[in-house]
Design a protein around this motif. Structure first.
Motif: not given
Length: 52
Positions: A4-8, A14-15, A21-26
């Motif tokens: 959730d950092d501004d530079d991620s 998102e910005a 939608e943004i779906d992250c797969q870790i």
């Protein structure tokens, strides 16, 4: 990348407002079935090309 950092990347996507939608797969790409199948197909094609 997915924090959730501004530079991620996630935050920047998102910005941008370009995505519903943004779906992250870790996990690694090799754990995604479609990528695994593509890797297998490319490997088989390489084997087939030298076996002739």
């Amino acid at each position: 990348m997915a924090g959730d950092d501004d530079d991620s990347w996630k935050s920047m996507f998102e910005a941008s407002g370009n995505f519903d939608e943004i779906d992250c797969q870790i996990e690694g790409l090799g754990r995604i079935d479609a990528v695994e199948q593509l890797y297998v197909a490319h490997t088989q094609a390489a084997i087939d090309s030298i076996a002739k």
